[in-house]
Design a protein around this motif. Structure first.
Motif, short mmCIF file in Angstrom:
data_model
loop_
_atom_site.label_atom_id
_atom_site.label_comp_id
_atom_site.label_asym_id
_atom_site.label_seq_id
_atom_site.Cartn_x
_atom_site.Cartn_y
_atom_site.Cartn_z
N SER A 60 85.28 18.80 9.25
CA SER A 60 83.84 18.87 9.04
C SER A 60 83.14 19.53 10.23
CB SER A 60 83.27 17.47 8.80
OG SER A 60 81.89 17.51 8.62
N LEU A 61 83.52 19.15 11.43
CA LEU A 61 82.94 19.78 12.62
C LEU A 61 83.30 21.26 12.71
CD1 LEU A 61 83.42 17.01 15.31
CD2 LEU A 61 81.29 17.78 14.27
N TRP A 62 84.55 21.59 12.37
CA TRP A 62 84.98 22.98 12.38
C TRP A 62 84.18 23.81 11.37
CZ3 TRP A 62 88.46 25.50 8.72
CH2 TRP A 62 88.84 26.77 9.12
N LEU A 63 83.97 23.25 10.18
CA LEU A 63 83.16 23.95 9.17
C LEU A 63 81.72 24.12 9.63
CD1 LEU A 63 84.47 22.31 5.88
CD2 LEU A 63 84.81 24.67 6.63
N LEU A 64 81.18 23.13 10.32
CA LEU A 64 79.83 23.23 10.85
C LEU A 64 79.74 24.35 11.89
CD1 LEU A 64 76.95 22.10 10.89
CD2 LEU A 64 77.70 20.53 12.67
N VAL A 65 80.73 24.42 12.77
CA VAL A 65 80.74 25.49 13.78
C VAL A 65 80.83 26.85 13.10
CG1 VAL A 65 82.12 26.49 15.65
CG2 VAL A 65 81.60 24.06 15.65
N SER A 70 78.73 32.00 12.13
CA SER A 70 78.94 33.17 11.28
C SER A 70 77.78 33.29 10.31
CB SER A 70 80.26 33.05 10.52
OG SER A 70 80.21 31.96 9.63
N THR A 71 77.87 34.24 9.42
CA THR A 71 76.82 34.44 8.41
C THR A 71 77.41 34.14 7.04
OG1 THR A 71 77.39 36.78 8.31
CG2 THR A 71 75.56 36.16 9.75
N PRO A 72 77.28 32.89 6.58
CA PRO A 72 77.83 32.56 5.27
C PRO A 72 77.01 33.22 4.15
CG PRO A 72 76.68 30.69 6.18
CD PRO A 72 76.69 31.75 7.24
N ASP A 73 77.65 33.42 3.01
CA ASP A 73 76.95 33.99 1.86
C ASP A 73 75.80 33.11 1.41
OD1 ASP A 73 78.69 36.11 1.87
OD2 ASP A 73 80.04 35.22 0.38
N ASP A 74 76.04 31.81 1.42
CA ASP A 74 75.01 30.86 1.01
C ASP A 74 75.01 29.69 2.01
OD1 ASP A 74 73.18 29.30 -0.30
OD2 ASP A 74 74.37 29.00 -2.12
N VAL A 75 73.98 29.62 2.82
CA VAL A 75 73.91 28.60 3.87
C VAL A 75 73.85 27.20 3.26
CG1 VAL A 75 72.56 27.74 5.83
CG2 VAL A 75 72.82 30.19 5.48
N GLY A 76 73.12 27.04 2.18
CA GLY A 76 73.01 25.73 1.54
C GLY A 76 74.36 25.23 1.05
N ARG A 77 75.12 26.11 0.44
CA ARG A 77 76.45 25.72 -0.05
C ARG A 77 77.38 25.39 1.12
NH1 ARG A 77 78.98 29.46 -4.44
NH2 ARG A 77 77.03 28.78 -5.37
N ALA A 78 77.29 26.15 2.19
CA ALA A 78 78.12 25.89 3.36
C ALA A 78 77.77 24.55 3.99
CB ALA A 78 77.97 27.02 4.37
N ALA A 80 76.38 22.05 2.41
CA ALA A 80 76.80 21.02 1.45
C ALA A 80 78.28 20.71 1.61
CB ALA A 80 76.50 21.47 0.03
N GLU A 81 79.08 21.74 1.87
CA GLU A 81 80.50 21.53 2.09
C GLU A 81 80.73 20.70 3.36
OE1 GLU A 81 84.57 24.20 2.42
OE2 GLU A 81 82.63 25.19 2.20
N VAL A 82 79.99 20.99 4.40
CA VAL A 82 80.10 20.22 5.64
C VAL A 82 79.75 18.76 5.39
CG1 VAL A 82 79.09 19.91 7.95
CG2 VAL A 82 79.68 22.19 7.15
N VAL A 83 78.67 18.53 4.65
CA VAL A 83 78.23 17.16 4.37
C VAL A 83 79.25 16.43 3.51
CG1 VAL A 83 76.48 15.81 3.15
CG2 VAL A 83 75.78 17.64 4.69
N LEU A 84 79.80 17.08 2.49
CA LEU A 84 80.78 16.42 1.62
C LEU A 84 82.05 16.05 2.38
CD1 LEU A 84 80.44 18.36 -1.73
CD2 LEU A 84 79.82 16.00 -1.24
N VAL A 85 82.52 16.94 3.22
CA VAL A 85 83.72 16.63 4.01
C VAL A 85 83.40 15.51 5.00
CG1 VAL A 85 85.40 17.55 5.64
CG2 VAL A 85 84.71 18.92 3.68
N GLY A 86 82.21 15.53 5.59
CA GLY A 86 81.81 14.46 6.50
C GLY A 86 81.69 13.11 5.79
N LEU A 87 81.17 13.12 4.58
CA LEU A 87 81.09 11.87 3.80
C LEU A 87 82.49 11.35 3.46
CD1 LEU A 87 78.07 12.51 1.40
CD2 LEU A 87 78.20 10.91 3.31
#
Length: 159
Positions: A60-65, A70-78, A80-87
């Motif tokens: 989760s921390l690695w995905l957040l970094v 970087s410049t993700p295609d969709d910041v909200g989706r990125a 959300a992925e960080v939050v789901l892995v953290g949960l």
């Protein structure tokens, strides 16, 4: 009307004190819980769940970094992925602590997370990332095996 020492106050006053936070009667003492030592299989399952929770927190921390640098295609989706892995990490960490105490509620979330992690590991291993997928599959299989041992099932039945 005067109150006598030892006499109970009128019913309306007791209700008002309860609702408004007034002085309440002391609660009777709770009976002590009997703590049973967890069998070795359950302790090992708690250890595996703790390792998985730590690994998910690191991912989760690695995905957040990666999302920040970087410049993700969709910041909200990125995010959300960080939050789901953290949960998922928080759920497994909490369940690992519950497994160590042989708490009844811990088996279902742990088994459910192992099924999800097993699917992720299978997909990763078959999609060209066996260095990620095979260890995840091994941890999920180990956790499910440890929770299916007779001593682990009996520990949860005796509670």
């Amino acid at each position: 009307m005067t109150e006598q020492s030892g006499a109970r106050p009128p019913r309306d006053r007791r209700r008002a004190e309860r609702l408004l936070g007034g002085a309440a009667e002391p609660a009777p003492p709770r009976p002590g819980r009997q703590h049973q030592a967890a069998p070795p299989a359950v302790r090992r399952a708690a250890l595996v769940a703790g390792v998985e929770a730590a690994a998910l927190a690191a991912v989760s921390l690695w995905l957040l970094v990666l999302t920040i640098t970087s410049t993700p295609d969709d910041v909200g989706r990125a995010l959300a992925e960080v939050v789901l892995v953290g949960l998922g990490a928080a759920l497994l960490g909490t369940a690992a602590a519950g497994l160590a105490r042989v708490a009844q509620w811990t088996r279902a979330p742990v088994v459910t997370m192992q099924l999800f992690l097993g699917l992720f590991g299978f997909y990763s291993a078959s999609a060209g990332a066996p260095l990620v997928g095979v260890p995840v599959l091994a941890l999920a299989a180990t956790e499910l095996y440890l929770l299916a041992t007779p001593e682990a099932r009996l520990a949860f039945l005796e509670r």
